[in-house]
Design an enzyme around this catalytic site. Structure first.
Site, short mmCIF file in Angstrom:
data_model
loop_
_atom_site.label_atom_id
_atom_site.label_comp_id
_atom_site.label_asym_id
_atom_site.label_seq_id
_atom_site.Cartn_x
_atom_site.Cartn_y
_atom_site.Cartn_z
N GLY A 148 1.05 -1.06 0.10
CA GLY A 148 -0.05 -0.12 0.32
C GLY A 148 0.34 1.18 0.26
O GLY A 148 2.01 1.83 1.04
N CYS A 149 0.31 2.01 -0.54
CA CYS A 149 1.37 3.70 -0.81
C CYS A 149 1.45 3.88 0.57
O CYS A 149 2.44 4.39 0.72
CB CYS A 149 0.72 4.48 -1.75
SG CYS A 149 -0.88 5.04 -1.12
N ASN A 150 0.66 3.97 1.82
CA ASN A 150 0.56 4.57 2.47
C ASN A 150 1.20 3.99 3.76
O ASN A 150 2.17 3.74 4.47
CB ASN A 150 -1.32 4.93 3.57
CG ASN A 150 -1.68 6.01 3.19
OD1 ASN A 150 -1.34 6.71 2.25
ND2 ASN A 150 -2.67 5.57 4.48
#
Length: 342
Positions: A148-150
């Site tokens: 995930g980017c986060n």
């Protein structure tokens, strides 16, 4: 001889970002693009910024002949992705950008995504795609699960600190600002210009965000015991970028030294001089990550800030970095574009 590439879900933001990056890659050729709702359309009509490229038209996945494809990027929604991937040829290399293969424990997937995993055997096969920490496993993998980017932004801040033992594992707070493209291209009322512009707000607070599953899995494995972070993401009115700010208990200079030492040889990660903090503006449109550390008026406390582009290093750039390793290319191929400024 170039590698033949298919992009499944090319009509979304991450699919378009993959096309943009591969256009500069000397050894990758896009031979198939899928977009279920846009099938029959030209990519340049869906994304006018790609009109100058000679690309195949968008088709449905079932109309792609995978016999001549070396690697497929799967940029489909979670649940859809696992259903598609389990039907693909077993000799096809795959980089999945969805959440479907990130969590190793099927029970954890069901907990965070609300349904049983439909491809459990493939889930066991998948390698987690945080390149700088899983590089050797990625080289020999058939299926890589992009982070995930986060989750990527938070891990770049915290992983080296756990490895070096320089922070209190029970005192980690992660505050994150996310650009609106992180929510995808589908129409949503809260993403209308009048609803979002000029304001910012937290979401999935109180331990509800799905990327916490990745933090729990990765941080706990590193520490050898459960590590739970307090995490709140915020949606902010800018198009691209993530700014993750971690508040930790540890000597600030030791925190900075641990990060600088861990990333000293990484091409895409730059640790700024002590006291300097990064901006999303400085990494936009690129695969680079800027990391800064500062002290605090409270002794023994440190602030770690990480800036990256959510569509590039947080997703499609990371995917291409992993694909380079899987195909035997230099890891940086097609990814050394300078950030766009201003």
């Amino acid at each position: 001889m170039s590698s033949k590439i298919a992009i499944l879900g090319a009509s979304g933001y991450t699919g378009a970002e993959l096309v943009r990056l591969i256009a500069t890659h000397p050894q990758m050729e896009i031979v198939a693009l899928s977009g279920e709702r846009k099938a029959g359309m030209a990519m340049g009509d869906v994304f006018p910024h790609l009109r100058h490229l000679d690309l195949p038209g968008l088709v449905k996945i079932e109309d792609i002949d995978f016999s001549g494809v070396d690697l497929a990027f799967c940029a489909l929604p979670h649940a859809t992705s696992q259903a598609v991937i389990k039907e693909l040829p077993r000799d096809l290399k795959i980089v999945d950008l969805s959440a479907d293969f990130r969590l190793r424990d099927p029970a954890e997937y069901e907990k965070w995504y609300g349904q049983p995993h439909a491809a459990v055997e493939m889930q066991k096969e998948a390698v987690y795609g945080l390149t700088e920490f899983y590089r050797d496993a990625i080289r020999s993998a058939r299926l890589v699960a992009g982070t995930g980017c986060n989750a990527a932004a938070g891990q770049y801040a915290i992983r080296p600190l756990i490895e070096a033992g320089v922070i209190d594992l029970d005192e980690i707070i992660l505050d994150l600002k996310n650009g609106v493209s992180g929510a995808g291209r589908s129409l949503k009322e809260n993403l209308l210009h009048a609803e979002l512009s000029g304001g910012a707000y937290p979401y999935s607070a109180g331990g509800k965000h799905r990327h916490l599953g990745e933090f729990d899995q990765e941080f706990s494995a590193l520490a050898g015991r459960p590590v739970l972070v307090q995490f709140t993401p915020h949606l902010a009115p800018f198009n691209r970028g993530i700014l993750a700010t971690a508040y930790v208990k540890g000597a600030p200079e030791a925190v900075h030294e641990a990060l600088a030492a861990r990333y000293a040889s990484e091409r895409f990660l730059e640790v700024l001089p002590f006291g300097a903090l990064p901006s999303t503006r400085s990494v936009g449109g690129s695969n680079f990550v800027h990391i800064g550390v500062s002290g605090d008026r409270i002794p023994g406390r440190a602030t770690v800030a990480v800036a990256l582009d959510n569509l590039c290093k947080g997703s499609s750039g990371q995917a291409m970095q992993n694909a380079n390793l899987m195909l035997g290319y230099d890891e940086t191929e097609g990814l050394m574009l300078a950030p766009v400024f201003p």
